[in-house]
Design a protein around this motif. Structure first.
Motif, PDB file in Angstrom:
ATOM      1  N   LEU A   1       0.818  -1.216   0.000  1.00 34.03           N
ATOM      2  CA  LEU A   1       0.000   0.000   0.000  1.00 34.03           C
ATOM      3  C   LEU A   1       0.850   1.264   0.000  1.00 34.03           C
ATOM      4  O   LEU A   1       0.345   2.344  -0.314  1.00 34.03           O
ATOM      5  N   THR A   2       2.126   1.138   0.336  1.00 33.85           N
ATOM      6  CA  THR A   2       3.002   2.319   0.318  1.00 33.85           C
ATOM      7  C   THR A   2       3.273   2.805  -1.093  1.00 33.85           C
ATOM      8  O   THR A   2       3.608   3.977  -1.292  1.00 33.85           O
ATOM      9  N   TRP A   3       3.142   1.910  -2.079  1.00 35.48           N
ATOM     10  CA  TRP A   3       3.405   2.316  -3.467  1.00 35.48           C
ATOM     11  C   TRP A   3       2.284   1.965  -4.434  1.00 35.48           C
ATOM     12  O   TRP A   3       2.208   2.519  -5.537  1.00 35.48           O
ATOM     13  N   LEU A   4       1.386   1.047  -4.050  1.00 32.14           N
ATOM     14  CA  LEU A   4       0.333   0.598  -4.955  1.00 32.14           C
ATOM     15  C   LEU A   4      -0.710   1.692  -5.152  1.00 32.14           C
ATOM     16  O   LEU A   4      -1.230   2.261  -4.187  1.00 32.14           O
ATOM     17  N   ARG A   5      -1.059   1.985  -6.397  1.00 34.22           N
ATOM     18  CA  ARG A   5      -2.045   3.012  -6.721  1.00 34.22           C
ATOM     19  C   ARG A   5      -2.971   2.508  -7.842  1.00 34.22           C
ATOM     20  O   ARG A   5      -2.569   1.687  -8.666  1.00 34.22           O
ATOM     21  N   VAL A   6      -4.200   3.014  -7.839  1.00 34.93           N
ATOM     22  CA  VAL A   6      -5.121   2.716  -8.939  1.00 34.93           C
ATOM     23  C   VAL A   6      -4.518   3.228 -10.246  1.00 34.93           C
ATOM     24  O   VAL A   6      -4.061   4.371 -10.322  1.00 34.93           O
ATOM     25  N   GLY A   7      -4.509   2.388 -11.254  1.00 37.98           N
ATOM     26  CA  GLY A   7      -3.905   2.742 -12.533  1.00 37.98           C
ATOM     27  C   GLY A   7      -2.549   2.110 -12.752  1.00 37.98           C
ATOM     28  O   GLY A   7      -2.063   2.076 -13.897  1.00 37.98           O
ATOM     29  N   ASN A   8      -1.917   1.593 -11.686  1.00 40.63           N
ATOM     30  CA  ASN A   8      -0.637   0.909 -11.850  1.00 40.63           C
ATOM     31  C   ASN A   8      -0.797  -0.304 -12.774  1.00 40.63           C
ATOM     32  O   ASN A   8      -1.797  -1.016 -12.702  1.00 40.63           O
ATOM     33  N   SER A   9       0.198  -0.546 -13.599  1.00 43.16           N
ATOM     34  CA  SER A   9       0.137  -1.641 -14.570  1.00 43.16           C
ATOM     35  C   SER A   9       0.937  -2.851 -14.088  1.00 43.16           C
ATOM     36  O   SER A   9       1.888  -2.716 -13.309  1.00 43.16           O
ATOM     37  N   PHE A  10       0.541  -4.022 -14.565  1.00 43.97           N
ATOM     38  CA  PHE A  10       1.259  -5.258 -14.294  1.00 43.97           C
ATOM     39  C   PHE A  10       0.847  -6.270 -15.357  1.00 43.97           C
ATOM     40  O   PHE A  10       0.123  -5.941 -16.306  1.00 43.97           O
ATOM     41  N   SER A  11       1.289  -7.504 -15.226  1.00 38.65           N
ATOM     42  CA  SER A  11       0.933  -8.561 -16.182  1.00 38.65           C
ATOM     43  C   SER A  11       0.399  -9.767 -15.424  1.00 38.65           C
ATOM     44  O   SER A  11       0.681  -9.948 -14.233  1.00 38.65           O
ATOM     45  N   ILE A  12      -0.380 -10.581 -16.124  1.00 40.22           N
ATOM     46  CA  ILE A  12      -0.859 -11.838 -15.572  1.00 40.22           C
ATOM     47  C   ILE A  12      -0.623 -12.942 -16.587  1.00 40.22           C
ATOM     48  O   ILE A  12      -0.937 -12.780 -17.769  1.00 40.22           O
ATOM     49  N   GLN A  13      -0.009 -14.027 -16.141  1.00 40.87           N
ATOM     50  CA  GLN A  13       0.275 -15.183 -16.985  1.00 40.87           C
ATOM     51  C   GLN A  13      -0.897 -16.150 -16.878  1.00 40.87           C
ATOM     52  O   GLN A  13      -1.114 -16.773 -15.843  1.00 40.87           O
ATOM     53  N   ILE A  14      -1.695 -16.269 -17.948  1.00 39.28           N
ATOM     54  CA  ILE A  14      -2.882 -17.114 -17.934  1.00 39.28           C
ATOM     55  C   ILE A  14      -2.489 -18.566 -18.194  1.00 39.28           C
ATOM     56  O   ILE A  14      -1.800 -18.872 -19.163  1.00 39.28           O
ATOM     57  N   ASP A  15      -2.954 -19.454 -17.331  1.00 37.70           N
ATOM     58  CA  ASP A  15      -2.590 -20.871 -17.445  1.00 37.70           C
ATOM     59  C   ASP A  15      -3.112 -21.483 -18.747  1.00 37.70           C
ATOM     60  O   ASP A  15      -2.401 -22.258 -19.407  1.00 37.70           O
ATOM     61  N   GLU A  16      -4.365 -21.172 -19.097  1.00 34.02           N
ATOM     62  CA  GLU A  16      -4.988 -21.836 -20.243  1.00 34.02           C
ATOM     63  C   GLU A  16      -4.340 -21.470 -21.570  1.00 34.02           C
ATOM     64  O   GLU A  16      -4.347 -22.272 -22.510  1.00 34.02           O
ATOM     65  N   THR A  17      -3.819 -20.274 -21.688  1.00 38.11           N
ATOM     66  CA  THR A  17      -3.195 -19.855 -22.948  1.00 38.11           C
ATOM     67  C   THR A  17      -1.674 -19.888 -22.888  1.00 38.11           C
ATOM     68  O   THR A  17      -1.015 -19.914 -23.936  1.00 38.11           O
ATOM     69  N   GLY A  18      -1.123 -19.829 -21.674  1.00 33.83           N
ATOM     70  CA  GLY A  18       0.326 -19.820 -21.530  1.00 33.83           C
ATOM     71  C   GLY A  18       0.972 -18.506 -21.906  1.00 33.83           C
ATOM     72  O   GLY A  18       2.187 -18.447 -22.095  1.00 33.83           O
ATOM     73  N   LYS A  19       0.180 -17.438 -22.012  1.00 35.74           N
ATOM     74  CA  LYS A  19       0.712 -16.139 -22.423  1.00 35.74           C
ATOM     75  C   LYS A  19       0.433 -15.088 -21.361  1.00 35.74           C
ATOM     76  O   LYS A  19      -0.553 -15.171 -20.624  1.00 35.74           O
ATOM     77  N   PRO A  20       1.285 -14.056 -21.296  1.00 31.66           N
ATOM     78  CA  PRO A  20       1.028 -12.945 -20.377  1.00 31.66           C
ATOM     79  C   PRO A  20       0.119 -11.906 -21.027  1.00 31.66           C
ATOM     80  O   PRO A  20       0.128 -11.725 -22.253  1.00 31.66           O
ATOM     81  N   TYR A  21      -0.649 -11.207 -20.204  1.00 27.36           N
ATOM     82  CA  TYR A  21      -1.569 -10.175 -20.686  1.00 27.36           C
ATOM     83  C   TYR A  21      -1.447  -8.939 -19.795  1.00 27.36           C
ATOM     84  O   TYR A  21      -1.268  -9.060 -18.578  1.00 27.36           O
ATOM     85  N   PRO A  22      -1.551  -7.756 -20.393  1.00 31.02           N
ATOM     86  CA  PRO A  22      -1.443  -6.526 -19.585  1.00 31.02           C
ATOM     87  C   PRO A  22      -2.701  -6.300 -18.769  1.00 31.02           C
ATOM     88  O   PRO A  22      -3.807  -6.611 -19.189  1.00 31.02           O
ATOM     89  N   ALA A  23      -2.516  -5.723 -17.598  1.00 29.27           N
ATOM     90  CA  ALA A  23      -3.640  -5.411 -16.715  1.00 29.27           C
ATOM     91  C   ALA A  23      -3.298  -4.160 -15.917  1.00 29.27           C
ATOM     92  O   ALA A  23      -2.134  -3.729 -15.877  1.00 29.27           O
ATOM     93  N   ARG A  24      -4.314  -3.598 -15.280  1.00 27.86           N
ATOM     94  CA  ARG A  24      -4.099  -2.412 -14.441  1.00 27.86           C
ATOM     95  C   ARG A  24      -5.039  -2.469 -13.249  1.00 27.86           C
ATOM     96  O   ARG A  24      -6.135  -3.021 -13.316  1.00 27.86           O
TER      97      ARG A  24
END
Length: 253
Positions: free
Chosen positions: A189-212
């Protein structure tokens, strides 16, 4: 296996290797959530179960299971022959009551009837209008319209099946935006803010996808030292559907 004396020497040597005033700490002192892989599941932005508001036979289910629909599109059509007949009957009764009222108004001008008869004819018109409004409202329940655009997740009934009021008909969801809900360490919570970006590696597709991040919880769990957050996939990827899961890829600053 070390003898007791040798074990004592080993502990003493380890203690001497640390700087003065510093004590050894076990890895388990970190919050449990920081030692675990963060997992998340894809969720639809909106979802609901459509239920019948009248007892009737289903005529049509125009959108198949898995099919897409737009907001306001008909999802279920009922056989409302009886309700239509009741509506026509209410219309005729209203016409008769209005004609009676008009006749009584002319007779009242000629002082041929009393005020009570005139008032009763007005009440009859009001009752007939209410009956007609009720039957028309019932006719409005003969078609179930989509409250939002999305897809049919499950059909719980079939055409020509008779259903009761309150019976579940369809599970629908809005997958125009897929969301994620998961727990993160409260230290973030010291650095996490709404709008921050990250990725998620989906098991079913085996690929990463951008998220916020789109929402941050209002309360920290004191036991797990975690906080619930919500995120959304950035962009539209046809291969992603609700229910898929994966590993959250976040590198704290």
């Amino acid at each position: 296996m070390l003898l007791p004396g040798l074990m004592g020497l080993a502990h003493a040597a380890a203690a001497q290797a640390l700087p003065a005033g510093v004590t050894a700490s076990a890895p388990s002192a970190r919050p449990a959530i920081e030692r675990q892989e963060i997992r998340a599941q894809l969720l639809p932005r909106r979802y609901t179960t459509v239920a019948a508001e009248i007892g009737a036979k289903i005529n049509r289910l125009p959108v198949p299971e898995g099919g897409a629909f737009k907001a306001g599109q008909t999802l279920v059509s009922f056989d409302c022959t009886l309700q239509q007949a009741q509506s026509r009957k209410a219309e005729v009764e209203l016409q008769g009551a209005e004609q009676t009222l008009q006749s009584n108004q002319r007779l009242a001008e000629l002082h041929s009837i009393g005020q009570l008869e005139l008032d009763q004819s007005r009440v009859a018109v009001g009752k007939a209008q209410a009956d007609l409004a009720a039957t028309r409202a019932l006719l409005g329940k003969c078609h179930v319209a989509a409250p939002f655009g999305g897809r049919v997740a499950e059909q719980k009934v079939r055409e020509q099946q008779f259903v009761q009021p309150g019976q579940a008909l369809l599970d629908i969801l809005d997958d125009s935006v897929l969301e994620l809900e998961f727990l993160v360490p409260s230290r973030w919570l010291t650095w996490l803010r709404v709008g921050n970006s990250f990725s998620i590696q989906i098991d079913e597709t085996g690929k990463p996808y951008p998220a916020r991040f789109i929402r941050i919880g209002a309360r920290v769990d004191p036991v797990s030292q975690s906080v619930k957050v919500a995120a959304a996939i950035n962009g539209h990827f046809p291969e992603l559907i609700a229910g898929m899961s994966g590993r959250v890829l976040i590198t704290p600053p």
